[in-house]
Design an enzyme around this catalytic site. Structure first.
Site, PDB file in Angstrom:
ATOM      1  N   ASP A   1       0.872  -1.169   0.000  1.00  0.00           N
ATOM      2  CA  ASP A   1       0.000   0.000   0.000  1.00  0.00           C
ATOM      3  C   ASP A   1       0.920   1.234   0.000  1.00  0.00           C
ATOM      4  OD1 ASP A   1      -2.476   1.450   0.398  1.00  0.00           O
ATOM      5  OD2 ASP A   1      -1.843   1.717   2.475  1.00  0.00           O
TER       6      ASP A   1
ATOM      7  N   ASP B   1      -0.238   5.164   0.700  1.00  0.00           N
ATOM      8  CA  ASP B   1      -0.552   6.161   1.743  1.00  0.00           C
ATOM      9  C   ASP B   1      -0.466   5.525   3.127  1.00  0.00           C
ATOM     10  OD1 ASP B   1      -1.132   8.652   0.488  1.00  0.00           O
ATOM     11  OD2 ASP B   1      -2.947   7.750  -0.342  1.00  0.00           O
TER      12      ASP B   1
ATOM     13  N   ASP C   1      -1.379  -0.270   6.112  1.00  0.00           N
ATOM     14  CA  ASP C   1      -1.624   0.352   7.418  1.00  0.00           C
ATOM     15  C   ASP C   1      -3.084   0.271   7.832  1.00  0.00           C
ATOM     16  OD1 ASP C   1      -2.153   2.236   5.229  1.00  0.00           O
ATOM     17  OD2 ASP C   1      -2.626   3.649   6.835  1.00  0.00           O
TER      18      ASP C   1
HETATM   19 MG    MG Z   1      -2.874   3.162   3.473  1.00  0.00          MG
END
Ligand code: MG
Length: 265
Positions: free
Chosen positions: A15, A17, A216
Site C-alpha cells: 500500500d 498512503d 496500514d
Molecule cells: Mg494506506
C-alpha cells in the site's frame, strides 16, 4: 530481516498512503528501503484503492523521493477496474461513470465508450468511484441504468480518506448512494476484495503463499491480503494502532513499526 522469518517470500504488494508517505512527507528513507528490498531479491507491486490518480502520478511522486519505480508495477483501483471490465465485457461496451476524470480517462483508454448524461438510457456497466462533483442527477442516472440491467461495479468502498482538514467522505459514500438508489449490491474491485491482488500476483509472477500484502489499514490492506491467501504485514505508520493490529482476527503474520523495520527488523 524478513526472509529469516518468511524464507518462502518472493514478492510484496505494498500500500502507499500511510506506508510510503503521508501526503508529501516520505516515511523513512524510501530510496534505501527500496534498495534493500531489491537486494533481498523481492519483487514489488504498489497497490492503492485510490482511483483518482494514475500509476504515472505515483511513479513521478516516487521519483521525487529518489526511487525509480516502473509504472507497470503500480496498480490503482481505477486501472484494475478497467482490466476487470476488459476481461468481462465486450470491447466498445458502454460504461457510465460516477467518479473522477482520471477514472473516466482510464476506462476510455481501455476501449470503452463512455455514456454521457444525455444518452443514459442504456449502458453495459455503471462504474462508481470517488466523485467530488457528485450530484443527485448522477446518482439518478446510475440507478436507472442499473435498474435497466447495467452491471454495477465499484472501484472501492473506503468510507473516508485523510486530508489535512480531517477525514473526508470516500468512494464508499458514493457507492452507498447508488446502492441505495438502485437496490443492487456492487461488484467491488479494490481492497479488501481480491481483484487487485490477483492482478498484482500476475504482474509479480508469484503465487499468494510466497507474497505478502503490506498496509496500514486492517479492513482493507490486511483483510484483502488474507482474503487473497497472501501473507499479511501491518505497519503502524498509518491508521491502525499496535493494539488494533494485534487484536485483528486472524492476526497479521507480521506487525512492524514501519516499512523499514518490516524489511530489515
Ligand atoms: Mg494506506
Amino acid at each position: 530481516m524478513i526472509l529469516d522469518r518468511f524464507p518462502q517470500l518472493k514478492g510484496l504488494i505494498l500500500d502507499m498512503d500511510g506506508v510510503l508517505w503521508h501526503d508529501n512527507e516520505p516515511i523513512g528513507d524510501l530510496a534505501k528501503i527500496f534498495a534493500d528490498i531489491t537486494e533481498l531479491g523481492l519483487k514489488v507491486v504498489l497497490a492503492t484503492n485510490n482511483a483518482t490518480k494514475l500509476p504515472e502520478d505515483y511513479a513521478l511522486k516516487l521519483s521525487k523521493f529518489h526511487v525509480d519505480f516502473p509504472r507497470e508495477h503500480i496498480l490503482s483501483s481505477s486501472e484494475t477496474t478497467a482490466i476487470y471490465l476488459a476481461n468481462t465485457l465486450q470491447p466498445g461496451s458502454r460504461v457510465y461513470v460516477v467518479g473522477s476524470s482520471s477514472l473516466s480517462a482510464v476506462l476510455k483508454k481501455s476501449g470503452f465508450e463512455l455514456a454521457n448524461v444525455e444518452e443514459f438510457k442504456h449502458a453495459d456497466a455503471v462504474v462508481v468511484g470517488l466523485d467530488t462533483h457528485i450530484t443527485h442527477e448522477k446518482i439518478a442516472n446510475a440507478a436507472l441504468l442499473i435498474r435497466a440491467g447495467a452491471r454495477f461495479v465499484a472501484t472501492n468502498t473506503d468510507a473516508t480518506y485523510p486530508t489535512p482538514q480531517g477525514l473526508y467522505p470516500g468512494a464508499g459514500v458514493m457507492v452507498a448512494a447508488v446502492q441505495t438508489a438502485s437496490g443492487q449490491v456492487p461488484e467491488v474491485i479494490g481492497k479488501p476484495f481480491t481483484a487487485m491482488y490477483k492482478e498484482a500476483l500476475l504482474r509479480l509472477g508469484t503465487i499468494n503463499s510466497e507474497t505478502m500484502g503490506v498496509g496500514d489499514r486492517l479492513e482493507t490492506d490486511i483483510a484483502g491480503a488474507q482474503n487473497a491467501g497472501c501473507l499479511a504485514g501491518a505497519v503502524l505508520t498509518g491508521v491502525c494502532t499496535e493494539l488494533e493490529a494485534q487484536t485483528w482476527a486472524p492476526t497479521p503474520d507480521l506487525i512492524a513499526r514501519d516499512l523499514d523495520t518490516l524489511i530489515n527488523g
